[in-house]
Scaffold this motif. Structure first.
Motif, PDB file in Angstrom:
ATOM      1  N   GLU A 219     -42.154 -20.920  -1.034  1.00  0.00           N
ATOM      2  CA  GLU A 219     -43.338 -21.389  -1.753  1.00  0.00           C
ATOM      3  C   GLU A 219     -43.389 -22.910  -1.870  1.00  0.00           C
ATOM      4  O   GLU A 219     -44.345 -23.466  -2.406  1.00  0.00           O
ATOM      5  CB  GLU A 219     -43.386 -20.767  -3.144  1.00  0.00           C
ATOM      6  CG  GLU A 219     -43.623 -19.255  -3.138  1.00  0.00           C
ATOM      7  CD  GLU A 219     -43.580 -18.658  -4.529  1.00  0.00           C
ATOM      8  OE1 GLU A 219     -43.205 -19.387  -5.482  1.00  0.00           O
ATOM      9  OE2 GLU A 219     -43.909 -17.463  -4.665  1.00  0.00           O
ATOM     10  N   GLY A 220     -42.334 -23.578  -1.392  1.00  0.00           N
ATOM     11  CA  GLY A 220     -42.310 -25.029  -1.457  1.00  0.00           C
ATOM     12  C   GLY A 220     -41.951 -25.591  -2.811  1.00  0.00           C
ATOM     13  O   GLY A 220     -42.154 -26.781  -3.072  1.00  0.00           O
ATOM     14  N   ALA A 221     -41.368 -24.745  -3.686  1.00  0.00           N
ATOM     15  CA  ALA A 221     -41.059 -25.190  -5.044  1.00  0.00           C
ATOM     16  C   ALA A 221     -39.920 -26.195  -5.091  1.00  0.00           C
ATOM     17  O   ALA A 221     -39.733 -26.877  -6.095  1.00  0.00           O
ATOM     18  CB  ALA A 221     -40.719 -23.984  -5.918  1.00  0.00           C
ATOM     19  N   LEU A 222     -39.129 -26.301  -4.004  1.00  0.00           N
ATOM     20  CA  LEU A 222     -37.992 -27.219  -3.985  1.00  0.00           C
ATOM     21  C   LEU A 222     -38.024 -28.132  -2.766  1.00  0.00           C
ATOM     22  O   LEU A 222     -37.024 -28.775  -2.450  1.00  0.00           O
ATOM     23  CB  LEU A 222     -36.675 -26.412  -3.980  1.00  0.00           C
ATOM     24  CG  LEU A 222     -36.461 -25.455  -5.152  1.00  0.00           C
ATOM     25  CD1 LEU A 222     -35.216 -24.611  -4.913  1.00  0.00           C
ATOM     26  CD2 LEU A 222     -36.332 -26.206  -6.465  1.00  0.00           C
ATOM     27  N   GLU A 223     -39.159 -28.216  -2.073  1.00  0.00           N
ATOM     28  CA  GLU A 223     -39.164 -28.897  -0.784  1.00  0.00           C
ATOM     29  C   GLU A 223     -39.104 -30.410  -0.908  1.00  0.00           C
ATOM     30  O   GLU A 223     -38.724 -31.107   0.040  1.00  0.00           O
ATOM     31  CB  GLU A 223     -40.395 -28.492   0.022  1.00  0.00           C
ATOM     32  CG  GLU A 223     -41.719 -28.941  -0.578  1.00  0.00           C
ATOM     33  CD  GLU A 223     -42.900 -28.527   0.278  1.00  0.00           C
ATOM     34  OE1 GLU A 223     -42.657 -27.987   1.385  1.00  0.00           O
ATOM     35  OE2 GLU A 223     -44.048 -28.721  -0.145  1.00  0.00           O
ATOM     36  N   PRO A 225     -38.937 -33.912  -4.106  1.00  0.00           N
ATOM     37  CA  PRO A 225     -38.738 -34.221  -5.530  1.00  0.00           C
ATOM     38  C   PRO A 225     -39.944 -33.918  -6.406  1.00  0.00           C
ATOM     39  O   PRO A 225     -39.797 -33.426  -7.525  1.00  0.00           O
ATOM     40  CB  PRO A 225     -38.422 -35.717  -5.511  1.00  0.00           C
ATOM     41  CG  PRO A 225     -37.805 -35.952  -4.172  1.00  0.00           C
ATOM     42  CD  PRO A 225     -38.538 -35.039  -3.235  1.00  0.00           C
ATOM     43  N   ALA A 226     -41.150 -34.167  -5.897  1.00  0.00           N
ATOM     44  CA  ALA A 226     -42.338 -33.932  -6.721  1.00  0.00           C
ATOM     45  C   ALA A 226     -42.529 -32.447  -6.996  1.00  0.00           C
ATOM     46  O   ALA A 226     -42.788 -32.028  -8.131  1.00  0.00           O
ATOM     47  CB  ALA A 226     -43.576 -34.498  -6.020  1.00  0.00           C
ATOM     48  N   ALA A 227     -42.390 -31.624  -5.943  1.00  0.00           N
ATOM     49  CA  ALA A 227     -42.543 -30.179  -6.117  1.00  0.00           C
ATOM     50  C   ALA A 227     -41.456 -29.633  -7.022  1.00  0.00           C
ATOM     51  O   ALA A 227     -41.711 -28.788  -7.894  1.00  0.00           O
ATOM     52  CB  ALA A 227     -42.500 -29.487  -4.756  1.00  0.00           C
ATOM     53  N   ALA A 228     -40.227 -30.100  -6.826  1.00  0.00           N
ATOM     54  CA  ALA A 228     -39.120 -29.620  -7.643  1.00  0.00           C
ATOM     55  C   ALA A 228     -39.273 -30.042  -9.092  1.00  0.00           C
ATOM     56  O   ALA A 228     -38.902 -29.315 -10.009  1.00  0.00           O
ATOM     57  CB  ALA A 228     -37.798 -30.134  -7.085  1.00  0.00           C
ATOM     58  N   ALA A 229     -39.840 -31.228  -9.323  1.00  0.00           N
ATOM     59  CA  ALA A 229     -40.058 -31.678 -10.696  1.00  0.00           C
ATOM     60  C   ALA A 229     -41.055 -30.764 -11.405  1.00  0.00           C
ATOM     61  O   ALA A 229     -40.905 -30.472 -12.593  1.00  0.00           O
ATOM     62  CB  ALA A 229     -40.568 -33.119 -10.693  1.00  0.00           C
TER      63      ALA A 229
END
Length: 433
Positions: A219-223, A225-229
Protein backbone atom coordinates in the motif's frame (compact mmCIF):
# COMPACT_ATOMS: atom_id res chain seq x y z
CA UNK A 1 12.54 10.70 10.31
CA UNK A 2 12.17 9.46 13.88
CA UNK A 3 8.42 8.93 13.43
CA UNK A 4 9.07 7.05 10.21
CA UNK A 5 11.46 4.63 11.92
CA UNK A 6 9.25 4.11 14.94
CA UNK A 7 6.40 3.17 12.63
CA UNK A 8 8.37 0.36 11.06
CA UNK A 9 9.52 -0.93 14.42
CA UNK A 10 5.90 -1.00 15.60
CA UNK A 11 4.95 -3.15 12.63
CA UNK A 12 7.66 -5.62 13.62
CA UNK A 13 5.93 -6.02 16.98
CA UNK A 14 2.43 -6.64 15.65
CA UNK A 15 2.49 -10.41 15.99
CA UNK A 16 3.21 -10.28 19.68
CA UNK A 17 0.94 -7.75 20.94
CA UNK A 18 0.28 -4.05 21.38
CA UNK A 19 1.18 -0.65 22.61
CA UNK A 20 4.90 -0.59 22.80
CA UNK A 21 7.65 0.65 25.03
CA UNK A 22 11.06 0.56 23.38
CA UNK A 23 14.39 0.94 25.11
CA UNK A 24 17.89 0.79 23.76
CA UNK A 25 19.87 -1.61 25.93
CA UNK A 26 22.19 0.66 27.97
CA UNK A 27 24.35 -1.92 29.72
CA UNK A 28 27.36 -2.04 27.40
CA UNK A 29 28.71 -5.19 25.72
CA UNK A 30 27.14 -8.41 26.96
CA UNK A 31 29.70 -10.93 28.26
CA UNK A 32 27.64 -13.75 26.75
CA UNK A 33 27.57 -12.31 23.23
CA UNK A 34 30.41 -12.69 20.74
CA UNK A 35 30.99 -12.48 16.97
CA UNK A 36 27.82 -10.47 16.35
CA UNK A 37 26.80 -8.67 13.20
CA UNK A 38 23.51 -6.97 12.41
CA UNK A 39 20.92 -5.80 14.92
CA UNK A 40 18.86 -7.84 17.39
CA UNK A 41 15.49 -6.71 18.74
CA UNK A 42 13.64 -8.54 21.51
CA UNK A 43 9.85 -8.28 21.16
CA UNK A 44 7.88 -9.03 24.31
CA UNK A 45 4.11 -9.34 24.72
CA UNK A 46 3.01 -9.15 28.34
CA UNK A 47 0.23 -11.08 30.04
CA UNK A 48 -0.77 -8.07 32.09
CA UNK A 49 -4.25 -6.64 32.61
CA UNK A 50 -3.50 -3.74 34.96
CA UNK A 51 -5.32 -0.64 33.78
CA UNK A 52 -7.63 -2.48 31.37
CA UNK A 53 -11.28 -1.62 31.96
CA UNK A 54 -13.90 -4.30 32.52
CA UNK A 55 -15.46 -3.32 29.20
CA UNK A 56 -12.17 -3.79 27.33
CA UNK A 57 -11.49 -7.10 29.09
CA UNK A 58 -14.82 -8.36 27.79
CA UNK A 59 -14.26 -6.93 24.32
CA UNK A 60 -10.79 -8.44 24.02
CA UNK A 61 -11.69 -11.65 25.89
CA UNK A 62 -8.79 -11.22 28.35
CA UNK A 63 -10.66 -11.56 31.62
CA UNK A 64 -8.47 -14.27 33.13
CA UNK A 65 -5.87 -13.88 35.85
CA UNK A 66 -2.69 -12.14 34.78
CA UNK A 67 0.76 -13.55 35.52
CA UNK A 68 2.68 -10.29 34.96
CA UNK A 69 4.99 -12.34 32.77
CA UNK A 70 5.92 -12.47 29.10
CA UNK A 71 3.29 -14.30 27.09
CA UNK A 72 5.16 -13.86 23.79
CA UNK A 73 8.86 -13.52 23.03
CA UNK A 74 10.42 -13.00 19.61
CA UNK A 75 14.01 -12.25 18.65
CA UNK A 76 14.16 -10.23 15.44
CA UNK A 77 17.55 -10.18 13.71
CA UNK A 78 18.16 -7.47 11.11
CA UNK A 79 21.03 -8.45 8.80
CA UNK A 80 23.98 -6.09 8.58
CA UNK A 81 23.34 -5.55 4.85
CA UNK A 82 19.63 -4.80 5.50
CA UNK A 83 18.60 -7.52 3.05
CA UNK A 84 17.18 -10.06 5.51
CA UNK A 85 15.06 -10.22 8.65
CA UNK A 86 15.09 -13.40 10.75
CA UNK A 87 12.42 -13.83 13.43
CA UNK A 88 12.78 -16.55 16.07
CA UNK A 89 9.94 -17.20 18.53
CA UNK A 90 10.89 -18.39 22.01
CA UNK A 91 8.08 -20.48 23.59
CA UNK A 92 6.98 -19.07 26.93
CA UNK A 93 7.54 -22.37 28.78
CA UNK A 94 11.19 -22.74 27.71
CA UNK A 95 13.24 -23.92 30.72
CA UNK A 96 16.41 -21.83 31.00
CA UNK A 97 18.77 -20.45 33.62
CA UNK A 98 17.91 -16.88 34.58
CA UNK A 99 20.52 -14.14 34.43
CA UNK A 100 21.88 -12.98 37.78
CA UNK A 101 19.46 -10.90 39.86
CA UNK A 102 18.42 -10.40 43.48
CA UNK A 103 17.33 -14.05 43.90
CA UNK A 104 19.83 -16.90 44.25
CA UNK A 105 20.92 -18.29 40.90
CA UNK A 106 18.17 -20.54 39.52
CA UNK A 107 16.40 -21.77 36.39
CA UNK A 108 12.75 -21.52 35.39
CA UNK A 109 10.34 -20.82 32.57
CA UNK A 110 11.69 -17.99 30.48
CA UNK A 111 8.38 -16.10 30.76
CA UNK A 112 9.02 -15.80 34.53
CA UNK A 113 12.12 -13.65 34.08
CA UNK A 114 9.99 -10.54 33.63
CA UNK A 115 8.07 -11.21 36.86
CA UNK A 116 11.38 -11.55 38.71
CA UNK A 117 13.11 -8.48 37.31
CA UNK A 118 11.14 -6.69 34.63
CA UNK A 119 12.30 -6.03 31.09
CA UNK A 120 15.96 -5.75 32.09
CA UNK A 121 16.06 -9.29 33.47
CA UNK A 122 14.07 -10.59 30.51
CA UNK A 123 16.67 -9.14 28.14
CA UNK A 124 19.64 -10.41 30.13
CA UNK A 125 18.09 -13.88 30.44
CA UNK A 126 17.58 -14.09 26.67
CA UNK A 127 21.17 -12.96 26.17
CA UNK A 128 22.40 -15.60 28.61
CA UNK A 129 20.36 -18.38 26.99
CA UNK A 130 21.17 -17.48 23.38
CA UNK A 131 24.57 -15.79 23.42
CA UNK A 132 23.05 -12.94 21.43
CA UNK A 133 23.49 -9.28 22.15
CA UNK A 134 20.03 -7.63 22.37
CA UNK A 135 20.23 -4.10 20.95
CA UNK A 136 16.60 -3.02 21.40
CA UNK A 137 13.73 -4.15 23.61
CA UNK A 138 10.06 -3.73 22.68
CA UNK A 139 7.30 -4.34 25.22
CA UNK A 140 3.63 -4.74 24.35
CA UNK A 141 0.21 -5.38 25.90
CA UNK A 142 -3.28 -6.47 24.85
CA UNK A 143 -5.15 -3.20 24.34
CA UNK A 144 -2.42 -1.48 22.37
CA UNK A 145 -2.17 -4.41 19.98
CA UNK A 146 -5.87 -4.30 19.16
CA UNK A 147 -5.77 -0.50 18.76
CA UNK A 148 -2.68 -0.69 16.54
CA UNK A 149 -4.24 -3.27 14.23
CA UNK A 150 -7.36 -1.12 13.94
CA UNK A 151 -5.35 2.00 13.10
CA UNK A 152 -3.45 0.09 10.43
CA UNK A 153 -6.65 -1.08 8.78
CA UNK A 154 -7.01 -4.59 10.20
CA UNK A 155 -5.21 -7.86 9.57
CA UNK A 156 -5.52 -10.62 7.00
CA UNK A 157 -5.63 -14.24 8.22
CA UNK A 158 -6.55 -17.52 6.55
CA UNK A 159 -7.38 -21.03 7.73
CA UNK A 160 -8.25 -24.31 6.01
CA UNK A 161 -10.61 -25.34 8.80
CA UNK A 162 -12.94 -23.55 11.23
CA UNK A 163 -11.16 -22.40 14.40
CA UNK A 164 -12.92 -22.24 17.77
CA UNK A 165 -11.03 -21.55 21.00
CA UNK A 166 -12.86 -20.90 24.26
CA UNK A 167 -9.76 -19.59 25.98
CA UNK A 168 -9.14 -16.72 23.58
CA UNK A 169 -12.74 -16.36 22.38
CA UNK A 170 -11.77 -17.09 18.78
CA UNK A 171 -14.54 -18.13 16.38
CA UNK A 172 -13.39 -18.21 12.79
CA UNK A 173 -14.86 -20.02 9.78
CA UNK A 174 -12.65 -21.68 7.20
CA UNK A 175 -11.34 -19.31 4.54
CA UNK A 176 -9.58 -15.95 4.31
CA UNK A 177 -10.69 -13.14 6.62
CA UNK A 178 -9.97 -9.47 7.24
CA UNK A 179 -10.10 -9.03 11.03
CA UNK A 180 -10.28 -6.01 13.30
CA UNK A 181 -7.93 -5.61 16.25
CA UNK A 182 -10.06 -7.49 18.77
CA UNK A 183 -10.51 -10.56 16.58
CA UNK A 184 -6.86 -10.51 15.52
CA UNK A 185 -5.86 -10.54 19.18
CA UNK A 186 -8.01 -13.62 19.71
CA UNK A 187 -6.38 -15.27 16.70
CA UNK A 188 -2.79 -14.70 17.89
CA UNK A 189 -3.61 -15.79 21.46
CA UNK A 190 -5.46 -19.04 20.61
CA UNK A 191 -3.81 -22.17 22.03
CA UNK A 192 -6.52 -24.82 21.61
CA UNK A 193 -7.00 -24.90 17.85
CA UNK A 194 -5.14 -27.09 15.36
CA UNK A 195 -2.21 -27.18 15.54
CA UNK A 196 -2.55 -26.86 19.35
CA UNK A 197 -0.16 -25.48 21.93
CA UNK A 198 2.50 -22.79 21.77
CA UNK A 199 4.17 -23.89 18.54
CA UNK A 200 0.96 -23.53 16.55
CA UNK A 201 0.16 -20.26 18.28
CA UNK A 202 3.51 -18.63 17.57
CA UNK A 203 3.30 -19.70 13.93
CA UNK A 204 -0.05 -17.91 13.70
CA UNK A 205 1.58 -14.81 15.20
CA UNK A 206 4.29 -15.03 12.57
CA UNK A 207 1.68 -15.32 9.82
CA UNK A 208 -0.03 -12.13 11.00
CA UNK A 209 3.31 -10.32 11.03
CA UNK A 210 4.14 -11.40 7.46
CA UNK A 211 0.74 -10.36 6.10
CA UNK A 212 0.82 -7.02 7.93
CA UNK A 213 4.28 -6.10 6.66
CA UNK A 214 3.42 -7.20 3.12
CA UNK A 215 0.19 -5.22 3.02
CA UNK A 216 1.77 -2.03 4.38
CA UNK A 217 4.56 -2.33 1.84
CA UNK A 218 2.14 -2.98 -1.03
CA UNK A 219 0.00 0.00 0.00
CA UNK A 220 3.05 2.26 0.08
CA UNK A 221 2.68 2.98 3.80
CA UNK A 222 6.46 2.67 4.33
CA UNK A 223 7.85 3.50 0.90
CA UNK A 224 9.27 6.92 1.85
CA UNK A 225 9.62 9.12 4.94
CA UNK A 226 6.48 11.12 4.17
CA UNK A 227 4.28 8.04 3.73
CA UNK A 228 5.76 6.39 6.80
CA UNK A 229 5.22 9.53 8.86
CA UNK A 230 1.51 9.44 7.96
CA UNK A 231 1.41 5.80 9.09
CA UNK A 232 3.22 6.72 12.30
CA UNK A 233 0.65 9.42 13.06
CA UNK A 234 -2.01 6.70 13.31
CA UNK A 235 0.02 4.94 15.98
CA UNK A 236 1.04 7.79 18.27
CA UNK A 237 -1.54 6.93 20.95
CA UNK A 238 -0.18 3.41 21.36
CA UNK A 239 3.55 3.93 20.80
CA UNK A 240 6.20 5.57 22.93
CA UNK A 241 9.96 5.30 23.02
CA UNK A 242 12.37 6.12 25.80
CA UNK A 243 15.01 8.81 25.45
CA UNK A 244 17.77 6.23 25.18
CA UNK A 245 16.59 4.82 21.88
CA UNK A 246 18.84 6.24 19.19
CA UNK A 247 17.15 7.85 16.19
CA UNK A 248 19.87 6.53 13.90
CA UNK A 249 19.18 2.95 14.99
CA UNK A 250 15.44 3.37 14.47
CA UNK A 251 15.92 4.92 11.04
CA UNK A 252 17.99 1.93 9.97
CA UNK A 253 15.35 -0.49 11.25
CA UNK A 254 12.62 1.51 9.58
CA UNK A 255 14.21 1.54 6.16
CA UNK A 256 14.97 -2.15 6.47
CA UNK A 257 11.42 -3.25 7.28
CA UNK A 258 9.85 -0.87 4.79
CA UNK A 259 11.78 -2.31 1.86
CA UNK A 260 11.81 -6.04 2.62
CA UNK A 261 9.70 -8.46 0.63
CA UNK A 262 8.24 -11.60 2.23
CA UNK A 263 10.90 -13.81 0.60
CA UNK A 264 13.57 -11.74 2.36
CA UNK A 265 12.19 -12.67 5.78
CA UNK A 266 12.67 -15.89 7.76
CA UNK A 267 10.65 -17.30 10.64
CA UNK A 268 11.35 -20.11 13.08
CA UNK A 269 10.72 -21.34 16.63
CA UNK A 270 13.52 -22.53 18.90
CA UNK A 271 13.97 -26.30 18.31
CA UNK A 272 12.61 -28.35 21.22
CA UNK A 273 13.98 -31.74 22.33
CA UNK A 274 11.55 -32.49 25.16
CA UNK A 275 7.94 -31.42 25.61
CA UNK A 276 6.36 -31.72 29.05
CA UNK A 277 9.59 -31.72 31.08
CA UNK A 278 8.35 -31.63 34.69
CA UNK A 279 10.08 -29.31 37.15
CA UNK A 280 9.03 -28.75 40.80
CA UNK A 281 7.44 -25.30 41.27
CA UNK A 282 7.40 -24.72 37.51
CA UNK A 283 5.28 -27.63 36.26
CA UNK A 284 5.47 -28.67 32.60
CA UNK A 285 8.30 -26.99 30.70
CA UNK A 286 10.10 -27.23 27.35
CA UNK A 287 13.75 -28.17 26.89
CA UNK A 288 15.59 -26.76 23.91
CA UNK A 289 17.38 -29.14 21.58
CA UNK A 290 20.96 -28.30 22.59
CA UNK A 291 22.69 -28.87 19.25
CA UNK A 292 19.99 -27.42 17.00
CA UNK A 293 19.25 -24.37 19.14
CA UNK A 294 22.97 -23.67 19.45
CA UNK A 295 23.23 -23.79 15.64
CA UNK A 296 20.27 -21.43 15.35
CA UNK A 297 21.73 -18.80 17.68
CA UNK A 298 25.16 -19.18 16.08
CA UNK A 299 23.65 -18.41 12.67
CA UNK A 300 22.14 -15.19 14.00
CA UNK A 301 25.35 -14.18 15.77
CA UNK A 302 27.27 -14.74 12.55
CA UNK A 303 24.60 -12.94 10.48
CA UNK A 304 23.79 -16.03 8.39
CA UNK A 305 20.41 -17.22 7.08
CA UNK A 306 18.59 -19.73 9.26
CA UNK A 307 16.67 -21.36 6.39
CA UNK A 308 18.47 -24.19 4.60
CA UNK A 309 20.90 -24.81 7.48
CA UNK A 310 21.11 -28.59 8.01
CA UNK A 311 22.39 -28.08 11.56
CA UNK A 312 19.14 -26.34 12.51
CA UNK A 313 16.78 -28.55 10.48
CA UNK A 314 18.84 -31.71 9.94
CA UNK A 315 16.37 -33.68 7.80
CA UNK A 316 14.62 -32.97 4.51
CA UNK A 317 11.88 -35.46 5.43
CA UNK A 318 8.40 -34.13 6.21
CA UNK A 319 8.14 -33.59 10.00
CA UNK A 320 5.18 -35.11 11.86
CA UNK A 321 3.93 -34.47 15.37
CA UNK A 322 3.31 -38.08 16.45
CA UNK A 323 5.41 -41.22 16.12
CA UNK A 324 4.13 -43.13 13.03
CA UNK A 325 4.47 -46.44 14.89
CA UNK A 326 1.74 -45.31 17.30
CA UNK A 327 -0.88 -45.15 14.50
CA UNK A 328 -2.75 -48.10 12.98
CA UNK A 329 -3.49 -47.99 9.25
CA UNK A 330 -5.44 -50.28 6.90
CA UNK A 331 -4.29 -49.76 3.31
CA UNK A 332 -5.89 -51.06 0.09
CA UNK A 333 -2.80 -50.88 -2.17
CA UNK A 334 0.17 -53.22 -1.57
CA UNK A 335 2.85 -50.78 -2.80
CA UNK A 336 1.47 -47.92 -0.75
CA UNK A 337 1.19 -50.26 2.24
CA UNK A 338 4.87 -51.23 1.93
CA UNK A 339 5.98 -47.60 1.62
CA UNK A 340 3.97 -46.54 4.66
CA UNK A 341 5.33 -49.49 6.63
CA UNK A 342 8.85 -48.39 5.69
CA UNK A 343 7.96 -44.99 7.13
CA UNK A 344 7.29 -46.66 10.48
CA UNK A 345 3.48 -46.76 10.46
CA UNK A 346 1.69 -49.82 11.84
CA UNK A 347 0.16 -51.01 8.56
CA UNK A 348 -2.26 -53.80 7.69
CA UNK A 349 -2.75 -54.56 4.00
CA UNK A 350 -6.51 -54.78 3.38
CA UNK A 351 -7.22 -55.22 -0.33
CA UNK A 352 -10.54 -54.20 -1.79
CA UNK A 353 -13.11 -56.93 -2.42
CA UNK A 354 -12.80 -58.79 -5.76
CA UNK A 355 -14.41 -56.84 -8.57
CA UNK A 356 -14.44 -53.55 -6.72
CA UNK A 357 -12.58 -50.98 -8.87
CA UNK A 358 -10.05 -48.53 -7.49
CA UNK A 359 -11.82 -45.27 -6.54
CA UNK A 360 -11.48 -42.45 -9.05
CA UNK A 361 -9.57 -39.45 -7.74
CA UNK A 362 -7.23 -38.96 -4.77
CA UNK A 363 -6.53 -41.32 -1.92
CA UNK A 364 -9.07 -41.06 0.92
CA UNK A 365 -8.13 -41.33 4.60
CA UNK A 366 -11.18 -42.32 6.68
CA UNK A 367 -11.05 -41.98 10.47
CA UNK A 368 -13.08 -41.23 13.59
CA UNK A 369 -13.22 -37.52 14.53
CA UNK A 370 -12.19 -38.59 18.04
CA UNK A 371 -8.66 -39.15 16.71
CA UNK A 372 -8.65 -35.99 14.58
CA UNK A 373 -5.39 -34.71 16.05
CA UNK A 374 -3.49 -37.71 14.63
CA UNK A 375 -4.87 -37.38 11.10
CA UNK A 376 -2.24 -34.86 10.01
CA UNK A 377 0.51 -37.35 10.85
CA UNK A 378 -1.05 -39.84 8.42
CA UNK A 379 -1.84 -37.26 5.73
CA UNK A 380 1.72 -35.91 5.80
CA UNK A 381 2.96 -39.12 4.15
CA UNK A 382 0.26 -39.03 1.46
CA UNK A 383 0.31 -35.63 -0.29
CA UNK A 384 -2.94 -34.86 -2.05
CA UNK A 385 -4.97 -37.33 0.02
CA UNK A 386 -8.45 -36.31 1.19
CA UNK A 387 -9.37 -36.55 4.88
CA UNK A 388 -12.81 -38.04 5.61
CA UNK A 389 -13.92 -38.01 9.28
CA UNK A 390 -16.69 -40.53 10.02
CA UNK A 391 -18.23 -40.77 13.49
CA UNK A 392 -17.86 -44.20 15.07
CA UNK A 393 -15.16 -45.36 12.65
CA UNK A 394 -12.90 -46.59 15.44
CA UNK A 395 -9.18 -46.27 16.19
CA UNK A 396 -7.88 -47.32 12.75
CA UNK A 397 -7.17 -45.06 9.77
CA UNK A 398 -8.48 -46.61 6.55
CA UNK A 399 -6.39 -45.56 3.55
CA UNK A 400 -8.32 -46.16 0.34
CA UNK A 401 -5.86 -45.57 -2.47
CA UNK A 402 -7.37 -43.80 -5.47
CA UNK A 403 -6.32 -43.46 -9.08
CA UNK A 404 -4.33 -40.24 -8.49
CA UNK A 405 -2.01 -38.88 -5.79
CA UNK A 406 -0.57 -42.29 -4.87
CA UNK A 407 2.83 -40.91 -3.88
CA UNK A 408 4.21 -41.70 -0.42
CA UNK A 409 6.79 -39.28 0.98
CA UNK A 410 9.29 -39.89 3.75
CA UNK A 411 8.32 -38.53 7.17
CA UNK A 412 10.26 -38.05 10.38
CA UNK A 413 8.92 -37.77 13.92
CA UNK A 414 10.06 -34.22 14.71
CA UNK A 415 7.34 -32.41 16.63
CA UNK A 416 9.43 -29.29 17.02
CA UNK A 417 9.64 -28.78 13.26
CA UNK A 418 5.97 -29.35 12.44
CA UNK A 419 5.17 -25.69 13.06
CA UNK A 420 8.58 -24.37 14.04
CA UNK A 421 11.01 -25.21 11.23
CA UNK A 422 12.75 -22.22 9.62
CA UNK A 423 10.79 -21.01 6.57
CA UNK A 424 10.77 -17.95 4.36
CA UNK A 425 7.99 -15.48 5.03
CA UNK A 426 6.44 -16.17 1.62
CA UNK A 427 5.57 -19.68 2.88
CA UNK A 428 3.44 -18.19 5.66
CA UNK A 429 1.31 -15.90 3.51
CA UNK A 430 -2.30 -16.60 2.62
CA UNK A 431 -2.81 -18.19 -0.83
CA UNK A 432 -3.40 -15.76 -3.68
CA UNK A 433 -6.97 -15.99 -5.03
Amino acid sequence: MRSFAVTAVVVAALASGGSMWATNSPRGPSPAATNENGTNVLLVGLDRRTGISAEDKKRLHVGGQECNCTDVMMVVHIAENSQRMSVVSIPRDSYVEFADHTHPRHSGKINGAFAHGGGDLAVRTVEKATGLRIDHYLETDFTGFADTVDRLGGAKVCTDTALHDLGSGLKLAAGTHHLDGSRTLRYVRARHVPPPGDLGRVRRQQRVLVEMLSRLRDEGALENPAAAARTAHKLLKSVRTDAGTGAQDLVRLGWMLGRLKAQQTEFATVPISEFGHRVPQWGSTLLWDKARSAALWAALREDRPITGDSRIRPSNDVPVEFAPASLRLRVTDPEVARALRANGYAVEFAPALPGVPRPQGPTVITYDPVIERYAATVAAALPGARLLPVAGHGQVFDVTVGTVARTVVKVVHDRSSVEGAPVHGERLRCPTP
